[in-house]
Scaffold this active site. Structure first.
Site, mmCIF file in Angstrom:
data_model
loop_
_atom_site.group_PDB
_atom_site.id
_atom_site.type_symbol
_atom_site.label_atom_id
_atom_site.label_comp_id
_atom_site.label_asym_id
_atom_site.label_seq_id
_atom_site.Cartn_x
_atom_site.Cartn_y
_atom_site.Cartn_z
ATOM 1 C CE1 TYR A 85 -4.085 -1.846 0.013
ATOM 2 C CE2 TYR A 85 -2.935 -3.244 1.581
ATOM 3 C CZ TYR A 85 -3.997 -3.027 0.724
ATOM 4 O OH TYR A 85 -4.950 -3.994 0.545
ATOM 5 C CB ILE A 86 3.727 2.554 1.850
ATOM 6 C CG1 ILE A 86 2.869 2.736 3.109
ATOM 7 C CG2 ILE A 86 4.734 3.694 1.743
ATOM 8 C CD1 ILE A 86 3.639 2.655 4.409
#
Length: 897
Positions: A855-856
C-alpha cells in the site's frame, strides 16, 4: 447508479434466504422520506441496537458487556466450531457482541483449553470484551496523556485529509494554468520543430526511433548509463544465453518509458515449460504405523498419506491442538478410510476408527522428525549437491520467453497435498488439500509454441492461448474452490509495470480527492436510499479504511467488508460512536470503535431500522460491483481498493515530512517503522500476535542484559586500572544495571562457558570436515582437548571474580582511554538493541509488511533511505529490491508522492 437500480431483484436475490418459507429479508425503503430523516435525527432510535451515550470511565473498568446489553434477540447463523484458544484477533462471530471475548493477547495457558462447552467468559479468563483500542504505550509511543493512540491518529488523519484536499485544489489550479498556457507553447513548438501531425503513424514512429537513436549516440544521459550498467550486470548474473545479448539494454529499464503498447493483449508470443509437480508419496516403513486405541494399524497408502499429514506436524501445537483443526482433519480422514477400505489390525481384522482421541500419531511424527534431523546434520557439501541437483531439474521451469524476452517465472511448483491451515480463525482449517493432478491444470501458452508435455499417462485439462492474461497455468483447489495461477516472478517486467501502474493510479487520485469527497459528503443526505448507502460506504472506505468486501457462500469463511456488513456487525452508541465487530480478511477479527460524522451515524441508524434484524445486510441496496462502477465514472480505473493505496501512501508521505534528520541508523529505522505503524493502524493492517513472540522478546531481553553486563565488567576493569575513578564517577555508576542480579550473573556465566565450549567443538568438527574433503589427515581428539583448555580458563576467571568481587583488566597494557572507548561502543550497542526490542514489541499486533509492500508507494521508502542515509536493505529484502527495482533505480531524493 440510477434510481431505477433501487428495486433491482438481483440485489435482493444475492443474499441467502432468511425467514419463513425461504422469504428474502426486507430491503430498505427505496427513498428516505423527510419524515424518517427528521424522526431519526431528533431522538435515539429503538431499532438498530443504538445505545445511549455512556459516562467516561477508565478503560480497565469498562467491559463491552457492561456497556452493550444484548439487544439482538435471535442467534446468528453458526459455522463450524471455532477454536477455544484462538489467537488474539480471532472471532467469536457466532456470539452476540455482549459476549465476545477481548481482542487483546491472552496468557499462553489459554492454548491448553480444548473445551468447546466452556463458557466464553471462562475461556477469556474473565477479560472484558471491549472494542480494540490501542494506547500510545502499547505501540512504543511517548504518551503524556491517557488518550488512546487510535484517537490521536484519528485526529492526525483528519489534518492529513484536509491537507490532501488543499493539495488537490492546488493541483487543479496548476493544471488550469497549464491548459491556458498550452496553445501558446504549442504554436511556438510548431515554429521551432517540424510538425508531423499529418504524417502516417508508421512513418512517424520510424522518425521518432531514428531521432531517439541519434540522441542516444550524441547525448547519453547519466541515468541511462547507470541503467545500462545495471542491466548488463543483471543479464550476466541470470544467463549467458546469446539471445539475451541481442536485446536492447534500454529495454531492461522499462520504467523510463512505462507505457503499455496494447491495452488488452499482454503478449504476442509466449513459451514456457509448464509446472513442477510434487514428488509422489513415499509409504512409511513397515515398522512405523498409526496406533489406534494403543495398537498399530495398517492403512491403504492414500489413507496413510493423510495420516502422515497430521502426524508430521505434531510440533505445530497451535494447529494440531485446535479443536476445529482436529474436527475437520478427522472428518476428512474418516472419509478417505471409507474410500480405501478402512484400517486393519496386526491379525488382519478390520479396525473401525471412530474416535479421534484414540488415534496416536506419535510414531509417525518421530519418523519424520528423525528425517528432518538427519537432513540438518548433512555436511555443507551434501546440502550443496542436493540443491544443485534440484536446481538443475527445475531450471527449464524457472524462466519463460515472453514476447521473445526471458522472464523469470514465480510460483512454478504445484502446491503439495497436506492439511489446510488458513489464517486467523478459518472454519476450514485442518481439511485435507488433495493432490493436484495434470487433468485439473489448464495451460496458457502461445499458439506457435510447443505445449509442455504432461507427466506420462496423464493429459492437461485444457490448453489455452489467452493473450489478455498474464498467467501461465491455473487450477482449482479443493478447499475453498479458489483458482491458483502460475504467474511471472515479482521482479519481472510485467509485475513491475503492474505495481507501477497501481501506485500511479493512487497518485492520480491525489488531484481528484477533494471533488470525490465533496460529492459523497453531499450524497450522505441524498433522498434516494441507494445514493445514501453508497455515500456512507464511501465514507467508511475512505475515512476508516474498511475493505469493500465481497459476497461469500455458505461454505466459505464468514468474512465481510463494508458493502457486506450485517445488522449484527455494527453497534451504534450515541451520540456518534460506531462499534464494528466482524471477521475481516484472512478471518482476522475486526473489533474497533470509531467516532464518525453525525450524518453517517444517522444514516447507519436508518439502514438498521426495523423490520431489519440479525442476518440482514446494512447496505442492502449496494454491491461492490455497483460501487466500483460508480467510482470508475468519477475517475477512470478508480475502485474502492485504490483508496487504501492512496490513503496509505499519502499519509506516509506526510509523516515522512515530520521526521527530523540526524540520529543513528537504528533510530531512523525506528522512525520509519513508527510512521509505517501509524499507516498500518489507520489502514487496519492488524495481525494476531505470533505464538513465539513472547519467547522471542524474552531472548532479546536476555541479549540486552548480556551486553549491559559486558558494559558493567568494563567499568569494573576501569577500577582495576585506576581505583580512584570510583570516587570520581560515584559508586552508583559501577552498580549492576537494573534488572540484573547476582543470580542472573551466575546463570549468564554458565551460559557463556557452555557457549564457548560449543563454539570450540563445532570449529574443531568443521576443520576436520574440511581436512577430510581435501584428502588430508584428520586431527585427533587430543587437539580438541587442548582447545577446550580455554573453557576451563574462562570458568576459573568467573569463579575468581565472583569470590573477590573484582574484575581484572584484560588485554595488553590496558588504559582508561582504551576501556572508555570500548565502553562507549558496548553501550551504543545496548541502546541500539533496546530500540530494536521496543520496535519489535510495538509491531506485535501490526502488520507492517502489508502496508510497506502493498500500500505504501515503494518510492517513498527509497526517498526516506536517500534522505536519511539509511541502507535500503533495512526495509527491502533482496527479493523486494528485485520486485521494486523500478522504484529503487528511478527515484531521486526530492521525489514526492
Amino acid at each position: 447508479m440510477s434510481s431505477s437500480d433501487d428495486d433491482m431483484p438481483l440485489v435482493a436475490s444475492r443474499r441467502q434466504p432468511n425467514g419463513v418459507n425461504g422469504a428474502h429479508p426486507p430491503l430498505s425503503a427505496s427513498t428516505v422520506s423527510p419524515k424518517t430523516d427528521a424522526a431519526v435525527g431528533k431522538k435515539p432510535s429503538t431499532n438498530g441496537n443504538v445505545m445511549p451515550a455512556m459516562p467516561k470511565l477508565e478503560e480497565e473498568d469498562v467491559a463491552m458487556n457492561d456497556i452493550a446489553p444484548a439487544t439482538n434477540g435471535a442467534k446468528r447463523r453458526t459455522h463450524s466450531n471455532r477454536p477455544s484458544f484462538a489467537e488474539p484477533e480471532s472471532s467469536d462471530d457466532d456470539k452476540p457482541l455482549s459476549k465476545k471475548r477481548k481482542t487483546q493477547p491472552r496468557p499462553s495457558k489459554a492454548l491448553e483449553t480444548d473445551s468447546d462447552d466452556e463458557p466464553l467468559a471462562a475461556k477469556s479468563n474473565g477479560l472484558p470484551t471491549k472494542a480494540h483500542t490501542l494506547s500510545a504505550g502499547d505501540l512504543g509511543e511517548n504518551s503524556d496523556s491517557d488518550t488512546p493512540l487510535t484517537t490521536k491518529l484519528a485526529e492526525q488523519k483528519q489534518d492529513i485529509m484536509k491537507k490532501a484536499e488543499k493539495t488537490a485544489k492546488a493541483i487543479k489550479k496548476e493544471e488550469a494554468k497549464e491548459v491556458t498556457k498550452k496553445p501558446a507553447s504549442k504554436s511556438k513548438k510548431v515554429k521551432k520543430e517540424d510538425s508531423s501531425d499529418d504524417e502516417p503513424l508508421s512513418r512517424k514512429s520510424k522518425t521518432a526511433s531514428a531521432s531517439k537513436a541519434k540522441q542516444a549516440k550524441t547525448e547519453p544521459s547519466a541515468s541511462k548509463t547507470t541503467a545500462k550498467g545495471k542491466a548488463k550486470a543483471v543479464k550476466k548474473e541470470e544467463t549467458e544465453d546469446p539471445e539475451d545479448g541481442e536485446e536492447g539494454e534500454e529495454e531492461m529499464a522499462w520504467w523510463n518509458n512505462p507505457m503499455h503498447s496494447d491495452g488488452e493483449n499482454k503478449w504476442a508470443t509466449l513459451q514456457h515449460s509448464g509446472v513442477v509437480f510434487p514428488p509422489p508419496y513415499q509409504p512409511l516403513p513397515k515398522n512405523v504405523k498409526l496406533k489406534y486405541d494403543g495398537a498399530p494399524v495398517s492403512l491403504h497408502p492414500d489413507a496413510e498419506e493423510v495420516a502422515s499429514f497430521f502426524g508430521g506436524m505434531l510440533n505445530s501445537t497451535h494447529n494440531v491442538e485446535n479443536p476445529t483443526f482436529q474436527k475437520n482433519f478427522f472428518a476428512d480422514f474418516k472419509e478417505i478410510l471409507k474410500k480405501t477400505g478402512g484400517a486393519t489390525g496386526s491379525n488382519g481384522d478390520k479396525v473401525a476408527i471412530k474416535e479421534f482421541s484414540k488415534c496416536d500419531f506419535k510414531p509417525i511424527f518421530e519418523y519424520y522428525d528423525a528425517q528432518r534431523e538427519a537432513k540438518k546434520s548433512l555436511s555443507k557439501e551434501e546440502k550443496k549437491k542436493i540443491k544443485a541437483e534440484k536446481d538443475e531439474a527445475e531450471a527449464p521451469y524457472q524462466f519463460c520467453l515472453w514476447d521473445g524476452k526471458k522472464q523469470k517465472v514465480g510460483n512454478f511448483r504445484v502446491e503439495p497435498p497436506g492439511l489446510f491451515r488458513g489464517r486467523g480463525d478459518h472454519p476450514k482449517t485442518g481439511k485435507v488439500k488433495t493432490r493436484v493432478q495434470p487433468e485439473q491444470i489448464t495451460i496458457n501458452i502461445g499458439k506457435e509454441a510447443t505445449v509442455p508435455a504432461p507427466p506420462e499417462g496423464h493429459k492437461w485439462k485444457e490448453v489455452k492461448h489467452d493473450r489478455t492474461g498474464t498467467w501461465l497455468a491455473m487450477w482449482q483447489e479443493n478447499i475453498n474452490g479458489n483458482f491458483k495461477y502460475v504467474m511471472l516472478a515479482a521482479n519481472s517486467d510485467i509485475k513491475g509495470r503492474s505495481d507501477f501502474e497501481k501506485f500511479e493510479k493512487a497518485r492520480r487520485l491525489k488531484g481528484k480527492i477533494d471533488d470525490i469527497r465533496s460529492a459523497y459528503r453531499r450524497d450522505l443526505k441524498a433522498e434516494m436510499m441507494v445514493d445514501r448507502q453508497r455515500a456512507t460506504a464511501m465514507y467508511l472506505i475512505d475515512t476508516l479504511a474498511l475493505r469493500a468486501g465481497n459476497e461469500k457462500g455458505e461454505d466459505e469463511a464468514d468474512t465481510v467488508g463494508c458493502c457486506s456488513l450485517k445488522y449484527e456487525n455494527i453497534t451504534l452508541q450515541e451520540p456518534s460512536t460506531v462499534i464494528f465487530d466482524f471477521l475481516g480478511k484472512d478471518s482476522i477479527r475486526f473489533h474497533e470503535s470509531y467516532e464518525v460524522d453525525k450524518q453517517v451515524f444517522k444514516n447507519l441508524k436508518i439502514f438498521k431500522k426495523a423490520p431489519k434484524k440479525e442476518g440482514d445486510q446494512v447496505f442492502d441496496r449496494l454491491t461492490t460491483t455497483a460501487l466500483n462502477k460508480h467510482l470508475s465514472n468519477l475517475m477512470p480505473g478508480l475502485t474502492a481498493k485504490v483508496f487504501r493505496t492512496y490513503n496509505a501512501s499519502w499519509t506516509f508521505a506526510q509523516l515522512l515530512k515530520d521526521i527530523k534528520p540526524g540520529g543513528t541508523v537504528a533510530e531512523q529505522v525506528k522512525n520509519y517503522n513508527d510512521a509505517n505503524r501509524k499507516v498500518a493502524i489507520l489502514c487496519n493492517h492488524r495481525r494476531t500476535v505470533g505464538a513465539t513472540h513472547a519467547a522471542s522478546m524474552e531472548k532479546m531481553e536476555d541479549r540486552i542484559k548480556a551486553v549491559k553486563y559486558q558494559a558493567w565488567r568494563i567499568k569494573q576493569m576501569m577500577i582495576d586500572v585506576d581505583p580512584k575513578i570510583k570516587k570520581k564517577k560515584g559508586a552508583d555508576w559501577f552498580e549492576l544495571p537494573e534488572g540484573i542480579d547476582q543470580e542472573w550473573v551466575l546463570e549468564h556465566q554458565a551460559f557463556l562457558i557452555e557457549e564457548q565450549k560449543t563454539k570450540i567443538t563445532r570449529k574443531f568438527e568443521k576443520d576436520n570436515e574440511k581436512l577430510k574433503s581435501e584428502g588430508e589427515k584428520e586431527m585427533k581428539s587430543k587437539e580438541l582437548t587442548e582447545r577446550l583448555e580455554a573453557v576451563k580458563e574462562l570458568e576459573q576467571k568467573f569463579k575468581k571474580e565472583n569470590k573477590s568481587k573484582k574484575v581484572e583488566a584484560e588485554g595488553k597494557s590496558p588504559t582508561l582511554e582504551n576501556l572508555q572507548a570500548k565502553l562507549e561502543k558496548v553501550e551504543q550497542r545496548a541502546a541500539t538493541m533496546e530500540t530494536q526490542a521496543l520496535d519489535k514489541e510495538s509491531n506485535k499486533e501490526v502488520a507492517l509488511g502489508t502496508s510497506k509492500i502493498n500500500y505504501i508507494d515503494p518510492r517513498l521508502t527509497v526517498v526516506f533511505c536517500k534522505r536519511f542515509n539509511v541502507p535500503i536493505e533495512k526495509f527491502f529484502s533482496k527479493t523486494l529490491r528485485e520486485k521494486f527495482q523500478w522504484a529503487v533505480e528511478s527515484t531521486t531524493e526530492d521525489w514526492d508522492f
